[in-house]
Motif scaffolding. Sequence first.
Motif, PDB file in Angstrom:
ATOM      1  N   UNK A  90       0.742  -1.312  -0.019  1.00 25.66           N
ATOM      2  CA  UNK A  90      -0.111   0.035  -0.058  1.00 25.66           C
ATOM      3  C   UNK A  90       0.934   1.177   0.038  1.00 25.66           C
ATOM      4  N   UNK A  91       0.312   2.442   0.104  1.00 21.62           N
ATOM      5  CA  UNK A  91       0.844   3.631  -0.140  1.00 21.62           C
ATOM      6  C   UNK A  91       2.019   3.734   1.144  1.00 21.62           C
ATOM      7  N   UNK A  92       3.127   4.070   0.714  1.00 20.46           N
ATOM      8  CA  UNK A  92       4.304   4.392   1.719  1.00 20.46           C
ATOM      9  C   UNK A  92       5.220   3.277   1.783  1.00 20.46           C
ATOM     10  N   UNK A  93       4.875   2.048   1.163  1.00 21.00           N
ATOM     11  CA  UNK A  93       5.680   0.990   1.263  1.00 21.00           C
ATOM     12  C   UNK A  93       6.886   1.074   0.565  1.00 21.00           C
ATOM     13  N   UNK A  94       7.875   0.574   1.130  1.00 22.09           N
ATOM     14  CA  UNK A  94       9.249   0.703   0.260  1.00 22.09           C
ATOM     15  C   UNK A  94       9.607  -0.506  -0.306  1.00 22.09           C
ATOM     16  N   UNK A 126      16.261  -1.218   6.699  1.00 21.76           N
ATOM     17  CA  UNK A 126      15.792  -1.738   7.683  1.00 21.76           C
ATOM     18  C   UNK A 126      14.430  -2.793   7.194  1.00 21.76           C
ATOM     19  N   UNK A 127      13.916  -3.580   8.284  1.00 21.22           N
ATOM     20  CA  UNK A 127      13.182  -4.675   8.042  1.00 21.22           C
ATOM     21  C   UNK A 127      11.854  -4.337   7.406  1.00 21.22           C
ATOM     22  N   UNK A 128      11.353  -3.065   7.453  1.00 14.88           N
ATOM     23  CA  UNK A 128      10.131  -2.796   6.782  1.00 14.88           C
ATOM     24  C   UNK A 128      10.180  -2.834   5.244  1.00 14.88           C
ATOM     25  N   UNK A 129      11.355  -2.711   4.888  1.00 14.07           N
ATOM     26  CA  UNK A 129      11.710  -2.670   3.205  1.00 14.07           C
ATOM     27  C   UNK A 129      11.329  -4.017   2.949  1.00 14.07           C
ATOM     28  N   UNK A 130      10.681  -4.051   1.641  1.00 14.91           N
ATOM     29  CA  UNK A 130      10.141  -5.166   0.970  1.00 14.91           C
ATOM     30  C   UNK A 130      11.053  -5.571  -0.167  1.00 14.91           C
ATOM     31  N   UNK A 131      11.252  -6.821  -0.518  1.00 12.28           N
ATOM     32  CA  UNK A 131      12.157  -7.157  -1.853  1.00 12.28           C
ATOM     33  C   UNK A 131      11.073  -7.524  -2.642  1.00 12.28           C
ATOM     34  N   UNK A 132      10.952  -7.049  -3.911  1.00 12.37           N
ATOM     35  CA  UNK A 132       9.919  -7.327  -4.821  1.00 12.37           C
ATOM     36  C   UNK A 132      10.366  -7.014  -6.155  1.00 12.37           C
ATOM     37  N   UNK A 133       9.298  -7.291  -7.148  1.00  9.72           N
ATOM     38  CA  UNK A 133       9.683  -7.336  -8.608  1.00  9.72           C
ATOM     39  C   UNK A 133       8.798  -6.158  -9.326  1.00  9.72           C
ATOM     40  N   UNK A 134       9.444  -5.473 -10.366  1.00  6.27           N
ATOM     41  CA  UNK A 134       8.772  -4.324 -10.816  1.00  6.27           C
ATOM     42  C   UNK A 134       8.487  -4.738 -12.298  1.00  6.27           C
ATOM     43  N   UNK A 135       7.596  -4.073 -12.828  1.00  7.56           N
ATOM     44  CA  UNK A 135       7.480  -4.033 -14.328  1.00  7.56           C
ATOM     45  C   UNK A 135       7.250  -2.593 -14.824  1.00  7.56           C
ATOM     46  N   UNK A 136       8.058  -2.164 -16.067  1.00  8.91           N
ATOM     47  CA  UNK A 136       8.070  -0.951 -16.574  1.00  8.91           C
ATOM     48  C   UNK A 136       7.177  -0.705 -17.463  1.00  8.91           C
ATOM     49  N   UNK A 137       6.527   0.348 -17.429  1.00  7.93           N
ATOM     50  CA  UNK A 137       5.180   0.766 -18.813  1.00  7.93           C
ATOM     51  C   UNK A 137       5.608   1.859 -19.320  1.00  7.93           C
ATOM     52  N   UNK A 138       5.350   2.318 -20.612  1.00 12.46           N
ATOM     53  CA  UNK A 138       5.693   3.546 -21.378  1.00 12.46           C
ATOM     54  C   UNK A 138       4.419   4.430 -21.036  1.00 12.46           C
ATOM     55  N   UNK A 139       3.362   4.021 -20.175  1.00 13.36           N
ATOM     56  CA  UNK A 139       2.413   4.812 -19.843  1.00 13.36           C
ATOM     57  C   UNK A 139       2.021   4.814 -18.332  1.00 13.36           C
ATOM     58  N   UNK A 140       1.278   5.859 -17.875  1.00  8.23           N
ATOM     59  CA  UNK A 140       0.651   5.886 -16.493  1.00  8.23           C
ATOM     60  C   UNK A 140      -0.326   4.726 -16.423  1.00  8.23           C
ATOM     61  N   UNK A 141      -0.297   3.742 -15.560  1.00 12.57           N
ATOM     62  CA  UNK A 141      -1.551   3.009 -15.580  1.00 12.57           C
ATOM     63  C   UNK A 141      -2.516   3.579 -14.417  1.00 12.57           C
ATOM     64  N   UNK A 142      -3.581   3.870 -14.981  1.00 10.54           N
ATOM     65  CA  UNK A 142      -4.422   4.839 -14.184  1.00 10.54           C
ATOM     66  C   UNK A 142      -5.740   3.835 -13.591  1.00 10.54           C
ATOM     67  N   UNK A 143      -6.046   2.705 -14.146  1.00 12.37           N
ATOM     68  CA  UNK A 143      -7.318   2.040 -13.740  1.00 12.37           C
ATOM     69  C   UNK A 143      -6.907   0.792 -12.694  1.00 12.37           C
ATOM     70  N   UNK A 144      -7.551   0.724 -11.681  1.00 13.59           N
ATOM     71  CA  UNK A 144      -7.314  -0.055 -10.552  1.00 13.59           C
ATOM     72  C   UNK A 144      -7.697  -1.546 -11.109  1.00 13.59           C
ATOM     73  N   UNK A 145      -8.341  -1.908 -11.979  1.00 15.47           N
ATOM     74  CA  UNK A 145      -8.329  -3.057 -12.475  1.00 15.47           C
ATOM     75  C   UNK A 145      -7.280  -3.451 -13.410  1.00 15.47           C
ATOM     76  N   UNK A 146      -6.904  -2.586 -14.326  1.00 15.36           N
ATOM     77  CA  UNK A 146      -5.552  -3.036 -15.034  1.00 15.36           C
ATOM     78  C   UNK A 146      -4.450  -3.261 -14.034  1.00 15.36           C
TER      79      UNK A 146
END
Length: 245
Positions: A90-94, A126-146
């Motif tokens: 969620x918002x604020x997660x690193x 610190x421990x609150x940091x999360x190891x994850x994976x990203x994906x790059x888009x050539x546009x802003x993804x605006x829809x929650x469904x998408x």
Amino acid sequence: MSSRTYSNYKPNPKNPNFDTVLVPQGMEYKTVCDGMGKNSAKLDIIAIPAGIQPLTTFLQQWQQSPNFVNKVPQGLIMMGLGGSLSLNYSVGDVILYKKCGLMDYSQENKGSCNQFLTERLFKQLGNKTIIGEGISSDRIICSAEEKLLLGKKYQADVVDMEGYALLNWSEKLNIPVAMIRVISDGCQQDLPDLTGAFTEDGSLRPFIIARQMLTNPSNSIHLISSSLRSLQVLKEVSNKILDNG
């Protein structure tokens, strides 16, 4: 890369140091500089354009510049905001990236960040940091469904507009890279339609953004609130990584 052109370049990918930070231009760049404060002189902090192609062009031009040729970065950190593609974040997660792929509907193409530099930053943040994976888009993804669909399709946690371009470029030069993203909008959060918000060179079009936000005030207020919160976290993260530089 020829030894003649890059004579000073001696990376150690198993014990990398970093001396350069790349941050999307605008508020993200300003926030990182503010977070690092007077100690920002320890690092080169470079504002980059948003978007895969604009950043690719920028990196190619930077690579040919005298500053780069005379002092090839020993390690790069990309910092900035990103959108969540998972209900777990969620918002604020690193998020520290392990990998980042290209949003291409025919293939995944995930590149890997430097494991040792990533682990080093994980210990630092610190421990609150999360190891994850990203994906790059050539546009802003605006829809929650998408966002949710993309998360499932690519098994990714975060969407950005620059990560893959940097990995694709740095891999050819053998420069260690780590990526830090702070979640600025949740996967269940619809954004105003920001299609066309960026120019071809990766700069923001403020009038288009303002117009679109006025047509959807509810989502816009939510976006402003979450962005302010995530920028504050980005500032705190910027301050924490200095001891590692």
